[in-house]
Design a protein around this motif. Structure first.
Motif, PDB file in Angstrom:
ATOM      1  N   GLN A 269      81.819  -2.729  51.948  1.00  0.00           N
ATOM      2  CA  GLN A 269      82.561  -2.548  50.700  1.00  0.00           C
ATOM      3  C   GLN A 269      83.964  -2.008  50.930  1.00  0.00           C
ATOM      4  O   GLN A 269      84.868  -2.282  50.143  1.00  0.00           O
ATOM      5  CB  GLN A 269      81.779  -1.618  49.767  1.00  0.00           C
ATOM      6  CG  GLN A 269      82.252  -1.621  48.326  1.00  0.00           C
ATOM      7  CD  GLN A 269      82.032  -2.964  47.626  1.00  0.00           C
ATOM      8  OE1 GLN A 269      81.336  -3.828  48.143  1.00  0.00           O
ATOM      9  NE2 GLN A 269      82.650  -3.129  46.469  1.00  0.00           N
TER      10      GLN A 269
ATOM     11  N   ASP B 241      69.866  -2.001  41.306  1.00  0.00           N
ATOM     12  CA  ASP B 241      69.915  -0.650  41.868  1.00  0.00           C
ATOM     13  C   ASP B 241      70.206  -0.677  43.364  1.00  0.00           C
ATOM     14  O   ASP B 241      70.926   0.189  43.882  1.00  0.00           O
ATOM     15  CB  ASP B 241      68.594   0.076  41.611  1.00  0.00           C
ATOM     16  CG  ASP B 241      68.379   0.384  40.133  1.00  0.00           C
ATOM     17  OD1 ASP B 241      69.381   0.411  39.395  1.00  0.00           O
ATOM     18  OD2 ASP B 241      67.210   0.578  39.730  1.00  0.00           O
TER      19      ASP B 241
ATOM     20  N   GLU C 224      73.907  -1.379  43.833  1.00  0.00           N
ATOM     21  CA  GLU C 224      74.671  -0.173  43.527  1.00  0.00           C
ATOM     22  C   GLU C 224      74.573   0.835  44.663  1.00  0.00           C
ATOM     23  O   GLU C 224      75.554   1.485  45.034  1.00  0.00           O
ATOM     24  CB  GLU C 224      74.158   0.458  42.227  1.00  0.00           C
ATOM     25  CG  GLU C 224      74.527  -0.301  40.969  1.00  0.00           C
ATOM     26  CD  GLU C 224      76.010  -0.266  40.665  1.00  0.00           C
ATOM     27  OE1 GLU C 224      76.676   0.705  41.097  1.00  0.00           O
ATOM     28  OE2 GLU C 224      76.510  -1.206  40.031  1.00  0.00           O
ATOM     29  N   TYR C 225      73.379   0.940  45.207  1.00  0.00           N
ATOM     30  CA  TYR C 225      73.139   1.912  46.285  1.00  0.00           C
ATOM     31  C   TYR C 225      73.895   1.522  47.553  1.00  0.00           C
ATOM     32  O   TYR C 225      74.552   2.356  48.188  1.00  0.00           O
ATOM     33  CB  TYR C 225      71.645   1.992  46.561  1.00  0.00           C
ATOM     34  CG  TYR C 225      71.256   2.930  47.681  1.00  0.00           C
ATOM     35  CD1 TYR C 225      71.336   4.310  47.514  1.00  0.00           C
ATOM     36  CD2 TYR C 225      70.806   2.441  48.900  1.00  0.00           C
ATOM     37  CE1 TYR C 225      70.992   5.176  48.531  1.00  0.00           C
ATOM     38  CE2 TYR C 225      70.458   3.300  49.925  1.00  0.00           C
ATOM     39  CZ  TYR C 225      70.551   4.666  49.750  1.00  0.00           C
ATOM     40  OH  TYR C 225      70.203   5.512  50.766  1.00  0.00           O
TER      41      TYR C 225
ATOM     42  N   THR D 268      76.481  -0.351  47.957  1.00  0.00           N
ATOM     43  CA  THR D 268      77.938  -0.435  47.840  1.00  0.00           C
ATOM     44  C   THR D 268      78.571   0.893  47.431  1.00  0.00           C
ATOM     45  O   THR D 268      79.780   0.962  47.195  1.00  0.00           O
ATOM     46  CB  THR D 268      78.335  -1.518  46.822  1.00  0.00           C
ATOM     47  OG1 THR D 268      77.713  -1.237  45.561  1.00  0.00           O
ATOM     48  CG2 THR D 268      77.928  -2.897  47.309  1.00  0.00           C
ATOM     49  N   ASP D 269      77.756   1.925  47.331  1.00  0.00           N
ATOM     50  CA  ASP D 269      78.268   3.251  46.968  1.00  0.00           C
ATOM     51  C   ASP D 269      79.018   3.847  48.161  1.00  0.00           C
ATOM     52  O   ASP D 269      78.442   4.041  49.236  1.00  0.00           O
ATOM     53  CB  ASP D 269      77.103   4.161  46.562  1.00  0.00           C
ATOM     54  CG  ASP D 269      77.581   5.498  46.027  1.00  0.00           C
ATOM     55  OD1 ASP D 269      78.798   5.784  46.083  1.00  0.00           O
ATOM     56  OD2 ASP D 269      76.731   6.274  45.545  1.00  0.00           O
ATOM     57  N   LYS D 270      80.304   4.153  47.972  1.00  0.00           N
ATOM     58  CA  LYS D 270      81.123   4.657  49.069  1.00  0.00           C
ATOM     59  C   LYS D 270      80.845   6.118  49.411  1.00  0.00           C
ATOM     60  O   LYS D 270      81.393   6.637  50.383  1.00  0.00           O
ATOM     61  CB  LYS D 270      82.609   4.484  48.737  1.00  0.00           C
ATOM     62  CG  LYS D 270      83.046   3.032  48.666  1.00  0.00           C
ATOM     63  CD  LYS D 270      84.547   2.911  48.434  1.00  0.00           C
ATOM     64  CE  LYS D 270      84.976   1.453  48.395  1.00  0.00           C
ATOM     65  NZ  LYS D 270      86.435   1.310  48.199  1.00  0.00           N
ATOM     66  N   ASP D 271      80.000   6.755  48.616  1.00  0.00           N
ATOM     67  CA  ASP D 271      79.669   8.157  48.891  1.00  0.00           C
ATOM     68  C   ASP D 271      78.295   8.332  49.537  1.00  0.00           C
ATOM     69  O   ASP D 271      77.850   9.458  49.750  1.00  0.00           O
ATOM     70  CB  ASP D 271      79.699   8.971  47.593  1.00  0.00           C
ATOM     71  CG  ASP D 271      81.092   9.047  46.992  1.00  0.00           C
ATOM     72  OD1 ASP D 271      82.052   9.155  47.775  1.00  0.00           O
ATOM     73  OD2 ASP D 271      81.220   8.994  45.752  1.00  0.00           O
ATOM     74  N   GLU D 272      77.640   7.216  49.836  1.00  0.00           N
ATOM     75  CA  GLU D 272      76.312   7.298  50.442  1.00  0.00           C
ATOM     76  C   GLU D 272      76.402   7.752  51.898  1.00  0.00           C
ATOM     77  O   GLU D 272      77.402   7.531  52.584  1.00  0.00           O
ATOM     78  CB  GLU D 272      75.602   5.942  50.371  1.00  0.00           C
ATOM     79  CG  GLU D 272      74.991   5.640  49.030  1.00  0.00           C
ATOM     80  CD  GLU D 272      73.955   6.655  48.590  1.00  0.00           C
ATOM     81  OE1 GLU D 272      73.295   7.234  49.470  1.00  0.00           O
ATOM     82  OE2 GLU D 272      73.828   6.879  47.387  1.00  0.00           O
TER      83      GLU D 272
END
Length: 302
Positions: free
Chosen positions: A95, A36, A39-40, A42-46
């Motif tokens: 990322q 998790d 995923e968090y 490397t999330d490009k929308d964070e």
């Protein structure tokens, strides 16, 4: 890509760029990083954030950096990058492979004054915040150029370029604001607990730099918005003048059409049998046109 391990004054640093699925599994298996978290981070929308896991004693930093979709045209958005302190090891996640982040990381690593991993993190954040300044100066330069061009002649291409500047400023000013809010919050978190004077000075330096960058983008956004508003008003006024001109001349052209239309009917009309009747109709049309123009002028419609 997982780069070879490096050391920052006794702390292991693992740098990652554009992680693949296999590399994510490797981080989970070899370093025990939770899926998790990967995923968090490397999330490009964070958006910007700081998270402290009390159970694992992990610290996660997410900040926004400028990302060029078209560097030559000054088209920028923002993308997040992450730093994770996990079991005494520092992991960095870039990322989107942002050049400004790479530069910030290595400038902090090569800084002889950086003696701790906390100092490395703050120096990296300082450099990322600082990377917004050259973009702001480039925007100012292009804004001045567009202002001069639009003052000479309003072109659609220049107006589109001005709109692109507004979009870039929207993305970057929002990122600068959220970054600054998080920088102001960091000293009150676990990361800032028990900070010595050197660390407090670093906090202050990066906050001051963030405030300076925020002011630069606020001023630039206001100026670009005013220029856009001014030239929209000019374009609207020019359109109004054009429509007024066309309206007046359409009215003047309607007068002879009405007069000649009457005398084109196959019925007996006054003056129709007189010699030179066509001159009379032309004269009547001219008199009516002049009278209408004088009336419009007196009523300040022209």
């Amino acid at each position: 890509m997982i780069k070879p391990e490096k050391m920052i004054n006794g702390t292991k640093w693992i740098e990652t760029i554009k992680l693949t699925s296999d590399e994510r599994v490797k981080l989970e298996d070899e370093y025990g990083i939770d899926e998790d978290i990967i995923e968090y981070v490397t999330d490009k929308d964070e958006s910007t954030n700081y998270v402290y896991d009390l159970n694992e004693d992990d610290q996660l930093f997410i900040f926004l950096a400028p990302y060029a979709s078209d560097r030559a045209a000054l088209r920028y958005i923002t993308q997040p990058f992450g730093m994770l302190l996990h079991k005494g090891v520092l992991f960095t996640f870039n990322q989107s492979h942002i050049p400004e982040v790479n530069t910030a990381l290595y400038s902090a690593k090569d800084n002889p004054e950086v003696q701790t991993v906390d100092a490395f993190i703050l120096e990296t954040l300082f450099a990322v915040v600082d990377s917004f300044i050259p973009i702001s100066r480039a925007i100012t330069k292009k804004r001045n150029y567009l202002d001069k061009m639009l003052n000479r002649k309003t072109k659609n291409t220049d107006l589109v370029s001005l709109s692109h500047l507004q979009q870039t400023l929207t993305f970057l000013s929002s990122a600068v604001q959220t970054n600054l809010s998080e920088l102001n919050r960091l000293p009150k978190t676990h990361f800032g607990a028990g900070a010595n004077q050197d660390k407090l000075d670093l906090f202050e330096d990066v906050q001051i730099e963030g405030e300076q960058v925020q002011r630069m983008f606020e001023i630039e956004t206001q100026v670009v918005d005013r220029i856009d508003h001014t030239f929209n008003s000019i374009a609207n006024n020019n359109l109004n003048d054009t429509m007024k001109f066309l309206t007046i001349w359409s009215l003047t052209m309607a007068v002879p059409t009405i007069i000649t239309g009457f005398y084109g009917m196959n019925v007996k009309l006054p003056l129709a049998t007189m010699q030179g009747a066509w001159m009379i109709t032309v004269g009547i049309s001219a008199v009516l046109i002049i009278a209408m123009l004088v009336m419009l002028k007196m009523r300040r419609r022209m």
